[in-house]
Design a protein around this motif. Structure first.
Motif, short mmCIF file in Angstrom:
data_model
loop_
_atom_site.label_atom_id
_atom_site.label_comp_id
_atom_site.label_asym_id
_atom_site.label_seq_id
_atom_site.Cartn_x
_atom_site.Cartn_y
_atom_site.Cartn_z
N ARG A 71 0.76 -1.37 -0.10
CA ARG A 71 -0.15 -0.12 0.09
C ARG A 71 0.88 1.25 -0.01
O ARG A 71 2.14 1.29 0.54
CB ARG A 71 -0.94 -0.01 1.19
N ARG A 72 0.29 2.28 -0.50
CA ARG A 72 0.94 3.56 -0.43
C ARG A 72 1.12 3.99 0.80
O ARG A 72 0.64 3.77 1.65
CB ARG A 72 0.14 4.69 -1.29
N GLY A 73 2.67 4.46 0.99
CA GLY A 73 3.02 5.13 2.23
C GLY A 73 3.20 3.98 3.29
O GLY A 73 3.07 4.16 4.44
N ARG A 74 3.37 2.68 2.87
CA ARG A 74 3.37 1.74 3.95
C ARG A 74 4.73 0.73 3.57
O ARG A 74 4.90 0.63 2.41
CB ARG A 74 2.45 0.56 3.95
N LEU B 241 17.61 14.17 -7.91
CA LEU B 241 17.64 12.79 -7.76
C LEU B 241 18.62 12.59 -6.51
O LEU B 241 18.42 12.11 -5.63
CB LEU B 241 18.27 12.04 -8.69
N LEU B 242 19.77 13.33 -6.69
CA LEU B 242 20.65 12.91 -5.85
C LEU B 242 20.50 13.66 -4.55
O LEU B 242 20.87 13.19 -3.22
CB LEU B 242 22.13 13.46 -6.25
N LEU B 243 19.71 14.79 -4.54
CA LEU B 243 19.33 15.52 -3.31
C LEU B 243 18.37 14.74 -2.46
O LEU B 243 18.43 14.43 -1.19
CB LEU B 243 18.54 16.95 -3.60
N ARG B 244 17.60 14.12 -3.30
CA ARG B 244 16.43 12.97 -2.62
C ARG B 244 17.24 12.03 -1.90
O ARG B 244 16.46 11.60 -0.81
CB ARG B 244 15.58 12.35 -3.75
N PRO C 192 8.70 5.81 -9.27
CA PRO C 192 7.79 4.53 -9.21
C PRO C 192 6.95 5.18 -8.10
O PRO C 192 6.98 5.86 -7.28
CB PRO C 192 8.75 3.62 -8.98
N GLU C 193 5.86 4.00 -8.15
CA GLU C 193 4.97 3.93 -6.93
C GLU C 193 5.34 2.77 -5.76
O GLU C 193 4.68 3.15 -4.82
CB GLU C 193 3.53 3.57 -7.29
N ALA C 194 6.05 1.75 -6.49
CA ALA C 194 6.43 0.91 -5.39
C ALA C 194 7.88 0.56 -5.60
O ALA C 194 8.35 0.40 -6.55
CB ALA C 194 5.66 -0.50 -5.66
N ARG D 25 12.73 5.25 4.77
CA ARG D 25 11.65 5.74 5.35
C ARG D 25 11.02 7.07 5.22
O ARG D 25 9.94 7.33 4.76
CB ARG D 25 11.75 5.54 7.00
N ASP D 26 12.17 7.82 5.05
CA ASP D 26 11.83 9.19 4.77
C ASP D 26 11.09 9.56 3.28
O ASP D 26 10.28 10.24 2.91
CB ASP D 26 13.26 10.07 4.62
N LEU D 27 11.77 8.42 2.41
CA LEU D 27 11.07 8.60 0.96
C LEU D 27 9.69 7.90 0.96
O LEU D 27 8.78 8.41 0.09
CB LEU D 27 12.06 7.62 -0.04
N LYS D 28 9.59 6.91 1.75
CA LYS D 28 8.21 6.46 1.77
C LYS D 28 7.23 7.44 2.21
O LYS D 28 6.04 7.62 1.77
CB LYS D 28 8.36 5.23 3.02
N GLU D 29 7.74 8.30 3.21
CA GLU D 29 6.68 9.38 3.57
C GLU D 29 6.62 10.57 2.70
O GLU D 29 5.51 10.82 2.42
CB GLU D 29 7.16 10.23 4.87
N ARG D 30 7.67 11.07 2.08
CA ARG D 30 7.60 12.22 1.31
C ARG D 30 7.03 11.87 -0.15
O ARG D 30 6.49 12.63 -0.61
CB ARG D 30 9.14 12.82 1.03
N LEU D 31 7.51 10.65 -0.68
CA LEU D 31 7.04 10.43 -1.89
C LEU D 31 5.47 9.41 -2.05
O LEU D 31 5.16 8.83 -3.05
CB LEU D 31 8.04 9.71 -2.94
N ASN D 32 5.30 9.15 -0.91
CA ASN D 32 4.01 8.40 -0.48
C ASN D 32 4.40 6.69 -1.19
O ASN D 32 3.37 6.47 -1.90
CB ASN D 32 2.88 8.93 -1.17
N LEU D 33 5.44 6.31 -1.20
CA LEU D 33 5.83 4.95 -1.85
C LEU D 33 5.24 3.82 -0.99
O LEU D 33 4.98 3.85 0.30
CB LEU D 33 7.32 4.93 -2.02
#
Ligand SMILES: Nc1ncnc2c1ncn2[C@@H]1O[C@H](COP(=O)(O)OP(=O)(O)OP(=O)(O)O)[C@@H](O)[C@H]1O
Length: 345
Positions: free
Chosen positions: A47-50, A147-150, A185-187, A210-218
């Motif tokens: 799921r998104r963000g999980r 991308l590198l900043l992310r 991507p989404e996943a 974890r930060d990417l999950k939250e910021r990009l809702n991955l």
């Protein structure tokens, strides 16, 4: 927010992979078709963000699940659904379109980056393949920096023209993550993303994910043999043994209140700072398990864990246990006959 509140990105149902075993001359005379039963009847939802952790010891089938979900392997049976639609792709344009939404990160960042090419080359290629390089050189440069900043490689100029061997293991893995993000991507399917890194930098890479999950809702699948890291990092934890899923639920519940005897064994054998007070404590013998994982060419009938399980009952060697929902009613389940109604735990 509960585990089931957010949008489903990727689902697997009945996912199965049997690898045919190469046959010798003598086998050709028999009708025996042997296969490695690497993955059987896997069901999972990203799921998104999980973050969903898939935990198990070496050879339990975790990487095969990730490769099936990434469509790098064809499946023996079962269904993979992206946003509710069944997908089977075998390369070509459809595969590229699938990769745009589902990206994989591998265990060994050294092996997955070409040593003869720079960071700029790897990231530019990813952006171009996925049509995100921009319309001119300035836009491409901006997207590369972004991308590198992310992945927190700053300042980006310091890294863009480096070769993989000029980077540390953690920096290389960040470049691999940046390359995956190039597809937007989404996943993300992360196969043991930190197990080859020094212990001291693992946490930094997990925190980045974890930060990417939250910021990009991955939606992230986190594959690991380290159940302690699943507790720290994942929202949901699924436990695999010998190609099958044996337990799943909220990470805190699965790791603090494990139900399946295999999960308990996994936790007992993992170093956990919260349980250091138990070192030297002779645990009740029934909590201990022994033996080796079984052959996946002729896996045990019934529950695959039964030959190692101190709770095994006659039924366990003959009947495959279904998923039993556990009483707390929070989505925690175990595929173990101990949880059939009427059986004393
Ligand atoms: N291409 C293949 N051909 C034949 N058997 C394979 C293949 N890939 C994996 N297997 C077998 O499938 C089983 C599951 O392997 P897999 O790599 O998925 O496990 P894993 O849990 O990821 O282990 P590890 O943590 O060591 O990578 C193993 O018995 C492995 O030998």
């Amino acid at each position: 927010m509960t585990v089931t509140d957010t949008e489903v990105v990727l689902e697997a149902e009945g996912l199965t992979k049997h690898f045919p075993v190469r046959r010798g001359i003598r086998d050709l005379l028999t009708r025996d078709r042997k296969a490695v039963h690497a993955v059987d009847d896997i069901r999972l939802t990203l799921r998104r963000g999980r973050v969903t952790a898939l935990v198990g010891e070496s050879g339990s089938g975790k990487s095969t699940v990730a490769r099936l979900l990434a469509q790098l392997y064809g499946r023996t049976s079962g269904d993979i659904r992206l946003h509710g639609e069944s997908v089977t792709v075998k390369g070509g344009r459809k595969f590229r379109a699938y990769c745009r939404q589902v990206q994989m990160i591998f265990q060994d960042p050294f092996a997955s980056l070409n040593p003869t090419h720079t960071v700029r080359y790897h990231l530019t290629r990813a952006l171009r393949i996925h049509g995100r390089a921009g319309n001119n050189a300035a836009e491409l440069e901006e997207n590369l920096r972004d991308l590198l900043l992310r992945v927190q490689l700053t300042p980006p100029e310091r890294y863009l023209d480096k070769f993989p061997h000029e980077l540390s293991g953690g920096q290389r893995q960040r470049v691999s993550i940046a390359r995956a993000l190039g597809a937007d991507p989404e996943a993300l399917l992360a196969d043991e993303p930190v197990s080859m890194l020094d212990v001291s930098i693992r946490l930094g890479v997990l925190n980045l994910l974890r930060d990417l999950k939250e910021r990009l809702n991955l939606a992230i699948l986190y594959i690991t043999h380290d159940i302690a890291s699943a507790r720290y990092f994942a929202d949901e934890t699924l436990v695999m043994y010998a190609g099958r899923m044996v337990e799943g639920g909220d990470s805190e519940t699965v790791t603090q209140n494990p139900a399946h005897p295999y999960t308990r064994l996994l936790i007992e054998s993992a170093p956990d700072p919260d349980r250091l007070d138990r070192v030297g404590d002779p645990r009740a013998p029934e909590d201990q398990g022994s033996g080796e994982p079984p052959s996946l060419i002729a896996p045990p009938s019934g529950c695959r864990f039964h030959p190692r399980c101190v709770h095994a009952m006659p039924k366990c060697s003959t009947d495959l246990p279904p998923r039993f929902e556990l009483p707390a009613n929070d989505g925690h389940w175990a595929a173990c006959w101990l949880y059939e109604e009427g059986v004393a735990k």
